[in-house]
Design an enzyme around this catalytic site. Structure first.
Site, PDB file in Angstrom:
ATOM      1  N   SER A   1     -52.847 -15.050  -1.658  1.00  0.00           N
ATOM      2  CA  SER A   1     -52.746 -14.493  -0.337  1.00  0.00           C
ATOM      3  C   SER A   1     -52.317 -15.324   0.661  1.00  0.00           C
ATOM      4  O   SER A   1     -52.940 -16.307   0.811  1.00  0.00           O
ATOM      5  CB  SER A   1     -54.189 -13.767  -0.277  1.00  0.00           C
ATOM      6  OG  SER A   1     -54.113 -13.013   1.042  1.00  0.00           O
ATOM      7  N   SER A   2     -51.404 -14.974   1.538  1.00  0.00           N
ATOM      8  CA  SER A   2     -50.839 -15.469   2.676  1.00  0.00           C
ATOM      9  C   SER A   2     -52.247 -15.446   3.682  1.00  0.00           C
ATOM     10  O   SER A   2     -52.495 -14.553   4.233  1.00  0.00           O
ATOM     11  CB  SER A   2     -49.714 -14.747   3.235  1.00  0.00           C
ATOM     12  OG  SER A   2     -48.745 -14.629   2.292  1.00  0.00           O
TER      13      SER A   2
ATOM     14  N   GLU B   1     -56.381  -5.895   6.493  1.00  0.00           N
ATOM     15  CA  GLU B   1     -57.594  -6.407   5.523  1.00  0.00           C
ATOM     16  C   GLU B   1     -58.863  -5.633   5.947  1.00  0.00           C
ATOM     17  O   GLU B   1     -59.278  -5.414   6.964  1.00  0.00           O
ATOM     18  CB  GLU B   1     -57.920  -7.782   5.799  1.00  0.00           C
ATOM     19  CG  GLU B   1     -56.749  -8.575   4.809  1.00  0.00           C
ATOM     20  CD  GLU B   1     -57.117 -10.073   4.894  1.00  0.00           C
ATOM     21  OE1 GLU B   1     -56.339 -10.844   4.237  1.00  0.00           O
ATOM     22  OE2 GLU B   1     -57.965 -10.338   5.769  1.00  0.00           O
TER      23      GLU B   1
ATOM     24  N   ASN C   1     -55.979 -10.743  -3.773  1.00  0.00           N
ATOM     25  CA  ASN C   1     -54.615 -11.286  -4.036  1.00  0.00           C
ATOM     26  C   ASN C   1     -55.058 -12.657  -4.331  1.00  0.00           C
ATOM     27  O   ASN C   1     -55.520 -13.460  -3.810  1.00  0.00           O
ATOM     28  CB  ASN C   1     -53.704 -11.031  -2.766  1.00  0.00           C
ATOM     29  CG  ASN C   1     -52.398 -11.463  -3.402  1.00  0.00           C
ATOM     30  OD1 ASN C   1     -51.980 -12.187  -4.469  1.00  0.00           O
ATOM     31  ND2 ASN C   1     -51.271 -11.511  -2.203  1.00  0.00           N
TER      32      ASN C   1
ATOM     33  N   SER D   1     -53.050  -6.402   2.090  1.00  0.00           N
ATOM     34  CA  SER D   1     -53.306  -7.901   1.379  1.00  0.00           C
ATOM     35  C   SER D   1     -53.012  -7.369  -0.141  1.00  0.00           C
ATOM     36  O   SER D   1     -53.536  -6.552  -0.699  1.00  0.00           O
ATOM     37  CB  SER D   1     -54.689  -8.407   1.583  1.00  0.00           C
ATOM     38  OG  SER D   1     -54.482  -9.621   0.832  1.00  0.00           O
ATOM     39  N   GLY D   2     -52.034  -8.011  -0.796  1.00  0.00           N
ATOM     40  CA  GLY D   2     -51.673  -8.150  -2.334  1.00  0.00           C
ATOM     41  C   GLY D   2     -50.801  -6.970  -2.595  1.00  0.00           C
ATOM     42  O   GLY D   2     -50.558  -6.579  -3.611  1.00  0.00           O
TER      43      GLY D   2
ATOM     44  N   GLY E   1     -51.489  -8.841   5.533  1.00  0.00           N
ATOM     45  CA  GLY E   1     -51.570  -7.618   5.398  1.00  0.00           C
ATOM     46  C   GLY E   1     -52.860  -7.113   5.827  1.00  0.00           C
ATOM     47  O   GLY E   1     -53.965  -8.037   6.252  1.00  0.00           O
TER      48      GLY E   1
HETATM   49  N1  LIG Z   1     -41.860  -7.298  -7.194  1.00  0.00           N
HETATM   50  C1  LIG Z   1     -42.860  -7.682  -7.881  1.00  0.00           C
HETATM   51  N2  LIG Z   1     -42.867  -7.997  -9.105  1.00  0.00           N
HETATM   52  C2  LIG Z   1     -43.772  -8.557  -9.755  1.00  0.00           C
HETATM   53  N3  LIG Z   1     -45.104  -8.998  -9.128  1.00  0.00           N
HETATM   54  C3  LIG Z   1     -45.373  -8.640  -7.977  1.00  0.00           C
HETATM   55  C4  LIG Z   1     -44.436  -8.083  -7.076  1.00  0.00           C
HETATM   56  N4  LIG Z   1     -44.606  -8.095  -6.191  1.00  0.00           N
HETATM   57  C5  LIG Z   1     -45.974  -8.454  -6.046  1.00  0.00           C
HETATM   58  N5  LIG Z   1     -46.215  -8.892  -7.319  1.00  0.00           N
HETATM   59  C6  LIG Z   1     -47.608  -9.663  -7.695  1.00  0.00           C
HETATM   60  O1  LIG Z   1     -48.476  -9.197  -6.808  1.00  0.00           O
HETATM   61  C7  LIG Z   1     -49.173 -10.342  -6.137  1.00  0.00           C
HETATM   62  C8  LIG Z   1     -49.547 -10.065  -4.509  1.00  0.00           C
HETATM   63  O2  LIG Z   1     -48.017 -10.263  -4.092  1.00  0.00           O
HETATM   64  P1  LIG Z   1     -48.044 -10.834  -2.652  1.00  0.00           P
HETATM   65  O3  LIG Z   1     -48.552 -12.317  -2.593  1.00  0.00           O
HETATM   66  O4  LIG Z   1     -46.448 -10.739  -2.380  1.00  0.00           O
HETATM   67  O5  LIG Z   1     -48.899 -10.223  -1.533  1.00  0.00           O
HETATM   68  P2  LIG Z   1     -48.706 -10.058  -0.105  1.00  0.00           P
HETATM   69  O6  LIG Z   1     -48.439  -8.478   0.210  1.00  0.00           O
HETATM   70  O7  LIG Z   1     -48.037 -11.113   0.406  1.00  0.00           O
HETATM   71  O8  LIG Z   1     -50.358 -10.271   0.116  1.00  0.00           O
HETATM   72  P3  LIG Z   1     -51.152 -11.116   1.248  1.00  0.00           P
HETATM   73  O9  LIG Z   1     -51.108 -10.063   2.601  1.00  0.00           O
HETATM   74  O10 LIG Z   1     -52.473 -11.164   0.864  1.00  0.00           O
HETATM   75  O11 LIG Z   1     -50.482 -12.390   1.262  1.00  0.00           O
HETATM   76  C9  LIG Z   1     -48.137 -11.453  -6.166  1.00  0.00           C
HETATM   77  O12 LIG Z   1     -48.845 -12.729  -6.757  1.00  0.00           O
HETATM   78  C10 LIG Z   1     -47.500 -10.877  -7.795  1.00  0.00           C
HETATM   79  O13 LIG Z   1     -48.083 -11.134  -8.784  1.00  0.00           O
HETATM   80 MG   LIG Z   2     -48.286 -12.726   1.256  1.00  0.00          MG
END
Ligand SMILES: Nc1ncnc2c1ncn2[C@@H]1O[C@H](COP(=O)(O)OP(=O)(O)OP(=O)(O)O)[C@@H](O)[C@H]1O
Ligand SMILES: [Mg+2]
Length: 1107
Positions: free
Chosen positions: A160-161, A389, A157, A107-108, A387
């Site tokens: 977070s999804s 957790e 995050n 996650s994140g 992701g």
């Molecule tokens: N390539 C990137 N460039 C800039 N910021 C990023 C990038 N990837 C991720 N982030 C930052 O990290 C944060 C978390 O990313 P994201 O929501 O894609 O995580 P995730 O893997 O989908 O987590 P989860 O499993 O909780 O959904 C985003 O809100 C953003 O601020």
């Molecule tokens: Mg996500």
């Protein structure tokens, strides 16, 4: 062998871990760190992309970057997610292979962001057009909507999804997007009613309260203040960097683009509001006579508002919170709910309401974005699932999420590690086995149908008797105790009996990504996912279109006593389907890594990264990759692709494909260690070799293109030439025909001319002959005519002579007869009859003349000059005389109409005319002016009362005149009065008499011939008035004054008629001196008025403007 590759150019660390030397965990992490510090967040392991979350925005997702990576070889440029997206898209478009992009990480780590980059890249490079753009826009805009409803801030995050998402994007044969299908996996609905510390509820609640207009909130009966709602955690209601109000606008806009109707949006918002309201409903116990407590709604206001929002009858819902109907064997039993149960029911309703709304949203979006055509579609799936957790307190949701991640890891292992190794073995390639951890065993622990944890949970939930989370744990303790990845305090595994980090109500699973401690509390409930039937029926009764759809089981007509499938088994089923789906597609991996736990840029926590690298199996990935071959391809497509690089294989290879490939590679002199020939595939060890082949192929294709072009051009020129030649023949034929035609026409014309000349000559000759013949005939005719004429004239002459004689005889006879008759009748005629006849005729003529004159008489106006024309010349004199008489007569008639005053006026006018006509230039301007006499109203004006009384006689004329001063020629205004006997000059302002002159003393008046108003009153020498001298005066009404003066003096008793001198130079006696007043014509300086100037003692010069 020079290969153009920029992956290796200016590389920070190593862009592809396969090239890392030496390969160890430390160097691996060191390399990641080095690249991360230089903002190089992407690194390859062969075709797998490792993505480090930079936690800051980097300028590497621009349109220029998209162009840079477009249609480029995967290894050609520095590692980027776009390279992977491009590769996947091109294989899909050009090789017709369905693709899936698997984005994993905890996650994140940046999975959702990565999925968005992939989608936006594909959207940017695929086809364009109005329809295609609409599809793209709808696919992209589905994200904000789903994120608003399915994402939340967690401690890991901020976005977070909280649901799993798999999106199939469908393309046509050209690679243009047609539409898509989204599958969602288990929303973490427990969040709706309770959030861990430091976390928030789903974004949409905060977005709605912050971003909706006052009006909307009023309609939804909501308050902007978060603190008013029990379901919204307050300690982290606002998140740094998140603008909920702006996000709300984005979501509304995205909904519109995706195709939500305005009433649908309203319904959705009403449901969201209803969930908030539901959270505020509180219960209190009410004692019943049977000793049990029954719950009652404490404050009904929120309940009322919620019911109003959803169109539910309040009493129905209120009852559903106090009672529960259980149906068993066709019998309905109603039991009361205590307060705890009522809260449970409320929360269950809220969770169900929200999660069903979410699933409906996904279905609705799918409806909008689904492909409109039924043609064959190529599919690219993008998987962005929650992701892995590990929280402090992990429950059923984490268990499910982590199970899903286990499965994904397994797919990865299946496809990259095991599959790869197995392939080498299958293909008979020499291979040293690489050890890796296969997590199939953990998957089995969870999902095994017989004794997997999910199966145990289902069994427990369905079991009759009392079922609690503890009984479930007991079951696990007995069934799974021996499993090496399962740990619990009570398990037979005595190892954990004293492990205090493992509480009694928990079990621990050693996941591929680490050990996770799960608390069993709530497992059974969440798996059952029960909603009391009374509640679902209350919802079904709602007068709200959306609610009704969401609770179909509430329909009393469809009472289904069968239990719905449990949450766990549903999830297991959908994950199974997903895995099957993924296995049919070509996988592309993005492995996301989180550099630190603080969501901070620039921090690289080695231990955290190391942990992720380990559990993601990245080291094994590199090892397998390094030990193996970078690229493989079946012989047939390989030969097909590169056959143009070798003369023997081009254009067709007759033998088996494998031999063809061997010949080809030998011909290209590629070192033997770069290749291995498998049973069905050729393996290329180094990516560079592949680049080399690709490069060669590209060059060769260029040459081929040139060749094709050359042949085409040759063919085109030849065809063109032949066409020209053919055309030339046609043109020549046509030209010759035209020329011959012209020549023929010329000859024909000449022939006709010659012919016509000859014919003309012949004709003329004949004509001449004919004319001669005709002339001869005419001569004969003429001669005979003349002869006949002569004969006839002679005869005529004779006959005339004869006739004359006869006529003379007749005349003589008539005269003689007349004479005879006159002699005989003379005695009968009267004397003078001729004169009488004459007179009579004249009379008749005159009568007619006068009668005619009567009819044409002119008008009675004396100024009418018309007169009828004379009819006979002999009446000329008479006619003129009559005209004169008539004029005199009508003048008389006219005069006779005059009154006495008018007559006097005309007489005065006549006198003026006699005096001045044609003598003074001023006269014509006076003709039209009536002679009023009194211009100062002497009798009426009180100012002149004294003056009036001074004058005894009737005032004949009173006017203001200028008295000319001899010294300077300037005038002073004076009142001029004329009576029968005298004239008086008085001061204009005061009316005081300045001079009074009896008319008898006046000898003459002098005026000029010009248009000025100067006049001199000359006094008789020796008279009493003469002492002061003559008066030189000026007035515009000179004509009237002089005329009146002249007439008055003439009419006086002593008939002293004043003479009038009209001359441009006269003398005026001023006391002793005589001064000459001279009038000249000129333009006075002071405009067009008359100017009088003293020239010397004896001369006053008056300049009068020329007429
Ligand atoms: N390539 C990137 N460039 C800039 N910021 C990023 C990038 N990837 C991720 N982030 C930052 O990290 C944060 C978390 O990313 P994201 O929501 O894609 O995580 P995730 O893997 O989908 O987590 P989860 O499993 O909780 O959904 C985003 O809100 C953003 O601020
Ligand atoms: Mg996500």
């Amino acid at each position: 062998m020079e290969v153009k590759t920029s992956l290796l150019d200016n590389m920070i660390g190593v862009g592809d871990m396969v090239l890392l030397e030496p390969l160890s965990e430390e160097s691996f992490i060191e390399n990641l760190k080095k690249r991360f510090d230089h903002n190089e967040i992407y690194t390859y392991i062969g075709s797998v992309v490792i993505s480090m979350n930079p936690y800051k925005s980097l300028p590497i997702y621009t349109a220029e970057k998209v162009e840079e990576y477009r249609n480029r070889n995967f290894y050609e440029l520095s590692p980027h997610i776009y390279a992977l997206a491009d590769e996947a898209y091109r294989s899909l478009r050009d090789q017709d292979k369905d693709q899936c992009i698997l984005i994993t990480g905890e996650s994140g780590a940046g999975k959702t962001e990565a999925s968005k980059f992939v989608m936006s890249y594909v959207a940017a490079v695929c086809g364009k057009g109005q329809e295609v753009n609409k599809v793209k826009e709808q696919l992209l805009q589905s994200n904000p909507v789903l994120e608003a409803f399915g994402n939340a801030k967690t401690v890991r995050n901020d976005n977070s999804s909280r649901f799993g998402k798999y999106m199939d994007v469908e393309f046509d044969f050209k690679g243009d997007p047609l539409g898509g299908v989204i599958s969602n996996y288990l929303l973490e609905k427990s969040r709706v009613v309770k959030q861990p510390r430091g976390e928030r509820n789903f974004h949409i609640f905060y977005q709605l309260l912050s971003g909706a207009s006052d009006d909307t909130l009023k309609k939804l009966k909501l308050d902007r203040d978060f603190s008013k709602y029990n379901y919204l955690s307050l300690d982290s209601a606002t998140v740094n960097g998140l603008d909920d109000a702006a996000s709300f606008r984005t979501v509304r806009n995205a909904m519109q683009i995706v195709g939500f109707m305005e009433d649908e949006v309203q319904s959705i918002l009403e449901l969201v509001a209803a969930v908030l309201k539901l959270g505020n409903i509180e219960f209190k116990p009410e004692s019943r006579c049977n000793g049990y407590d029954e719950s009652r709604v404490k404050d009904k206001n929120d309940l009322k508002e919620m019911c109003e929002l959803l169109g539910i009858e309040q009493s129905v819902l209120e009852r559903a919170f106090s009672f529960r109907t259980v149906e068993a064997k066709m019998e309905k039993v109603s039991t009361t709910l205590n307060v705890a149960q009522a809260y449970y029911a409320r929360d269950a309703l809220a969770k169900n309401l929200y999660s069903r709304l979410f699933s409906w949203l996904v279905t609705r979006i799918n409806e909008s974005i689904k492909a409109q055509t039924q043609t064959h579609k190529k599919v690219m799936g993008v998987l962005d699932i929650y992701g892995f957790e590990i929280f402090e307190d992990n429950s059923f949701e984490q268990f499910i999420i982590n199970y899903c991640n286990e499965k994904l890891q397994q797919i990865f292992i299946e496809l990259t590690l095991r599959e790869e190794q197995e392939e080498y073995i299958r293909e008979g390639i020499e291979w040293t086995n690489i050890e890796y951890f296969n997590n199939a065993i953990i998957c089995d622990l969870i999902e095994n149908n017989k004794n997997g944890i999910l199966a145990m949970l289902d069994e427990e939930c369905l079991r009759p008797g009392t079922v609690t989370d503890e009984t479930f744990l007991d079951k696990l303790n007995t069934v799974c105790a021996k499993h090496q990845h399962f740990e619990s305090r009570q398990s037979k595994n005595s190892k954990f009996l004293t492990d205090h980090s493992l509480p009694h109500n928990c079990f621990r699973i050693q996941h591929y990504a680490g050990k996770v401690l799960y608390r069993v509390e709530g497992f059974v409930d969440k798996n059952n996912d029960l909603l009391y039937r009374d509640l679902s029926q209350a919802m079904y009764k709602a007068n709200h279109s959306l609610i009704k759809i969401l609770f179909p089981e509430g329909n009393p007509a469809k009472v289904n006593l069968k239990r719905p499938p449990t949450a766990g088994s549903q999830f297991r089923g959908s994950v199974g389907t997903l895995m099957k789906n993924l296995l049919t597609k070509n996988p592309n991996y993005i492995r996301c890594i989180k550099p630190n736990d603080k969501k901070a840029a620039h921090i690289f926590t080695d231990s955290l990264v190391c942990h992720q690298v380990r559990y993601l199996g990245l080291m094994e990935n590199v090892r397998v990759r390094r030990a193996g071959y970078a690229f493989r391809q079946a012989y047939e497509p390989c030969l097909e692709r590169y056959k143009m690089l070798c003369k023997q294989t081009w254009p067709h290879w007759k033998g088996p494909a494998r031999e063809g490939v061997e010949v080809l590679l030998k011909g290209l002199q590629v070192p033997a260690e770069e290749f291995a020939y498998g049973r069905s595939k050729v393996f290329i060890r180094n990516p560079r070799t592949l680049f080399f082949l690709e490069e060669k192929r590209r060059q060769c294709l260029e040459d081929l293109a040139t060749l094709i072009q050359k042949i085409y051009r040759g063919w085109k020129c030849r065809t063109h030439f032949l066409l020209m030649k053919k055309s030339q023949v046609v043109v020549a034929a046509w030209y010759r025909r035209f020329a011959q035609q012209k020549k023929y026409q010329k000859i024909r014309f000449s022939t006709l001319v010659v012919q016509s000349f000859i014919r003309g000559w012949k004709a003329r000759k004949i004509l001449r002959e004919l004319k001669h013949k005709k002339r001869c005939e005419m001569a004969v005719t003429t001669i005979s005519a003349f002869w006949h004429g002569t004969q006839a004239r002679r005869e005529l002459k004779r006959l005339k002579e004869e006739a004359r004689r006869k006529h003379a005889v007749a005349v003589i006879w008539a005269y003689w007869l007349g004479l005879k008759v006159r002699r005989e009748y003379r005695k009968f005629f009267r004397a003078n009859a001729g004169k009488k006849i004459y007179n009579f005729t004249i009379q008749r003529i005159m009568q007619k003349y006068f009668l005619g004159l009567k009819k044409t008489m002119p008008s009675m106006s004396p100024i009418d000059k018309t007169w009828p024309v004379r009819p006979y010349r002999f009446l000329d004199g008479t006619h003129q005389e009559l005209r004169r008489i008539f004029h005199l007569w009508r003048c008389k008639k006219y005069r006779s109409q005059f009154t006495k005053e008018k007559k006097a006026t005309y007489e005065e006018k006549l006198a003026a005319s006699e005096l001045f006509k044609d003598k003074k230039a001023l006269y014509p301007s006076s003709v039209g002016q009536p002679f009023k006499g009194d211009y100062v109203e002497i009798t009426k004006n009180p100012k002149y009362q004294k003056l009036n009384s001074y004058v005894e006689d009737k005032v004949l004329l009173a006017d203001v005149v200028s008295k000319i001063n001899r010294a300077n020629g300037k005038g002073a205004p004076r009142i001029f009065l004329l009576t029968k006997k005298s004239l008086v000059l008085a001061d204009q302002k005061t009316g005081q008499v300045k001079a009074s002159v009896p008319l008898l003393d006046l000898s003459s008046v002098s005026v000029s011939t010009q248009s000025d108003g100067f006049f001199a009153l000359k006094l008789k020498e020796g008279s009493t008035s003469a002492a002061k001298g003559d008066f030189l005066l000026s007035s515009d009404r000179l004509i009237e004054i002089i005329t009146k003066l002249h007439r008055t003096s003439a009419a006086s008793a002593d008939r002293n008629q004043i003479s009038i001198d009209i001359s441009d130079e006269f003398l005026v006696q001023f006391k002793q001196d005589k001064v000459c007043v001279k009038f000249i014509q000129g333009t006075p300086k002071n405009g067009n008025g008359v100017a009088c100037k003293r020239k010397n003692n004896r001369l006053l010069e008056v300049s009068v403007p020329s007429p």
